[in-house]
Design a protein around this motif. Structure first.
Motif, PDB file in Angstrom:
ATOM      1  N   SER A   1       0.798  -1.224   0.000  1.00 59.15           N
ATOM      2  CA  SER A   1       0.000   0.000   0.000  1.00 59.15           C
ATOM      3  C   SER A   1       0.832   1.275   0.000  1.00 59.15           C
ATOM      4  O   SER A   1       1.933   1.352   0.542  1.00 59.15           O
TER       5      SER A   1
ATOM      6  N   ALA B   1      -0.439   5.210   1.007  1.00 61.56           N
ATOM      7  CA  ALA B   1      -1.629   5.712   1.677  1.00 61.56           C
ATOM      8  C   ALA B   1      -1.460   7.151   2.129  1.00 61.56           C
ATOM      9  O   ALA B   1      -0.344   7.677   2.177  1.00 61.56           O
TER      10      ALA B   1
ATOM     11  N   ASP C   1      -2.332   8.848   5.598  1.00 66.79           N
ATOM     12  CA  ASP C   1      -2.719   8.487   6.960  1.00 66.79           C
ATOM     13  C   ASP C   1      -3.158   9.703   7.750  1.00 66.79           C
ATOM     14  O   ASP C   1      -2.653  10.815   7.565  1.00 66.79           O
TER      15      ASP C   1
ATOM     16  N   GLY D   1       1.615   4.143   4.203  1.00 66.19           N
ATOM     17  CA  GLY D   1       1.410   2.879   3.487  1.00 66.19           C
ATOM     18  C   GLY D   1       2.652   2.014   3.619  1.00 66.19           C
ATOM     19  O   GLY D   1       3.774   2.523   3.593  1.00 66.19           O
TER      20      GLY D   1
ATOM     21  N   GLY E   1       4.440   2.613  10.703  1.00 65.06           N
ATOM     22  CA  GLY E   1       5.399   2.215   9.677  1.00 65.06           C
ATOM     23  C   GLY E   1       6.662   1.566  10.215  1.00 65.06           C
ATOM     24  O   GLY E   1       7.525   1.157   9.428  1.00 65.06           O
TER      25      GLY E   1
ATOM     26  N   ASP F   1       7.246  -1.864   8.674  1.00 65.10           N
ATOM     27  CA  ASP F   1       7.641  -1.859   7.252  1.00 65.10           C
ATOM     28  C   ASP F   1       9.053  -1.311   7.083  1.00 65.10           C
ATOM     29  O   ASP F   1       9.805  -1.777   6.231  1.00 65.10           O
TER      30      ASP F   1
END
Ligand code: AMP
Length: 313
Positions: free
Chosen positions: A10, A12, A14, A29, A233, A236
Motif C-alpha cells: 500500500s 496511503a 494516513d 502505506g 510504519g 515496514d
C-alpha cells in the motif's frame, strides 16, 4: 551490482493521532515506508496503486530515493486512507477507520521487465493479492512477507498459503500469538515454521525482536531512541532494513539473517523518532552504520566485559 528488491503493497494517506499530536493526510502505506528505508541499501522497485489525489510531491519523494515507479498505477478515485490512534505509551495502534479507495478492487500487475527481481517484500495486503504478485515473478532468491490481524484471522487459509511460499514471515508478537492460538511464542514460532518459511521475525516494539529459524532463535533489543514520536510504519521500515541488508550483501543464508535483524532494528528506530515517513527519509548510509555499530556493541558483552568462567574453582 546490488540486486534489486521488489515491494508490493500500500501507499496511503494516513490520519495519525498520537497522545501529543494529530496530523492528517500524511504520506504512508507499508510499501512507502519499506521503499524509503530499503532504497538506502539496494535499488527498489515498487508495485502498488494510488488515486488521482496522490500528490506529485509525494511521487517525487520516492523518486528522489531512486525508487523505480514503473509498477505504480494511478487510477481515478481516492488513495487508501487510514485513520489510526495510539495509546498513551505508543505501544498499540487502534484503527479508527480504513477507506481502501482505489485499492479496494486493485489487482496487481507486475510489469514484464520487473518479473525477474531476486528479492521480494510482500507488504501487508489481502493474501490473494500477495499470491498474485508471487505468481507473476520468476522464482525469487528470497521473499519476505508481512500481514495484519485482519487477514490472519479472516483469511487464515490464504495467509497460511502465502507463508508456505515465502522464506521469512515478519509479524508482530500479538499477531503471531493470535494466529497460532497460543500464548507461548516458541510454540507459535514452531507452528508458523512448520508451514514452510525458514525464518520468522517477531517484532515486539520497544521490547526488540526475535528471529526464529529451525536451528536457532535469537533476540535483539530495540535501538534506544531518545524520543519516540510516531510508531506508524515501524514494521515496514524494519522489513526495509532487513531485506535491504540481505540484498546489499547478496546473501540470504541463515547466519546473515541475524545481521539483517539488526539492520531492521536500526531502520525501525529511525521510523519511530519522527512523524510519518520523515524518519526514514532522514536516514543516511552513514547514520545507519553508526547505529548498527552501536547496536552490535549493545548485543555483545565481549570485549567490554571479559568472560570469567563461573564455578571454575
Ligand atoms: P505499520 O505501522 O508498519 O503496521 O504500517 C502502517 C501503515 O499501514 C500505514 O501507513 C497505513 O497506511 C497502512 N495500512 C493500514 N491499513 C492498511 C490496509 N488495510 N491495507 C494496507 N495498508 C494499510
Amino acid at each position: 551490482m546490488t540486486p534489486p528488491i521488489l515491494v508490493a503493497g500500500s501507499l496511503a494517506y494516513d490520519d495519525i493521532r498520537t497522545p501529543l499530536q494529530r496530523r492528517r493526510e500524511v504520506l504512508g502505506g507499508g510499501a512507502c515506508y519499506f521503499a524509503l528505508a530499503a532504497s538506502l541499501y539496494a535499488p527498489v522497485r515498487l508495485v502498488g496503486v494510488v488515486g488521482d489525489d496522490f500528490r506529485e510531491e509525494d511521487v517525487a519523494r520516492l523518486a528522489r530515493r531512486g525508487v523505480d515507479l514503473r509498477g505504480l498505477v494511478r487510477r481515478e478515485g481516492r488513495t487508501l486512507r487510514w485513520l489510526g490512534r495510539y495509546a498513551d505509551d505508543l505501544s498499540t495502534a487502534e484503527t479508527l477507520n480504513t477507506d481502501l479507495g482505489v485499492s479496494a478492487d486493485w489487482w496487481p500487475a507486475v510489469p514484464a521487465e520487473l518479473r525477474d527481481t531476486p528479492f521480494v517484500f510482500l507488504a501487508n495486503a489481502d493474501p490473494r493479492i500477495q499470491l498474485a504478485v508471487l505468481d507473476q515473478i520468476a522464482p525469487p532468491r528470497m521473499v519476505v512477507m508481512d500481514s495484519m490481524h485482519h487477514w490472519l484471522e479472516y483469511e487464515r487459509a490464504g495467509a497460511a498459503a502465502v507463508m508456505a511460499r515465502v522464506d521469512v514471515v515478519s509479524l508482530n508478537e500479538a499477531e503471531v500469538l493470535r494466529f497460532a492460538r497460543t500464548s507461548d511464542l516458541r510454540d507459535a514460532a514452531r507452528e508458523i515454521l512448520a508451514l514452510g518459511p525458514r525464518g520468522l521475525v517477531v517484532k515486539r516494539g520497544a521490547h526488540g525482536s526475535w528471529l526464529f529459524t529451525r536451528a536457532s532463535s535469537l533476540w535483539a533489543p530495540a535501538f534506544p531512541v531518545e524520543r519516540m514520536e510516531d510508531p506508524t510504519g515501524a514494521g515496514d521500515a524494519f522489513a526495509g532494513g532487513f531485506v535491504g541488508h540481505l540484498a546489499q550483501v547478496g546473501d540470504a543464508e541463515d547466519a546473515e539473517l541475524w545481521r539483517a535483524l539488526l539492520h531492521g532494528t536500526v531502520a525501525a528506530s529511525f521510523a519511530v523518532e519522527r512523524f510519518g515517513v520523515e524518519g526514514v527519509e532522514a536516514m543516511t548510509r552513514a547514520s545507519i552504520l553508526e547505529r548498527y555499530r552501536r547496536l552490535r556493541e549493545l548485543v555483545a558483552i565481549e570485549p567490554a566485559v571479559p568472560e570469567r568462567e563461573p564455578f571454575a574453582g
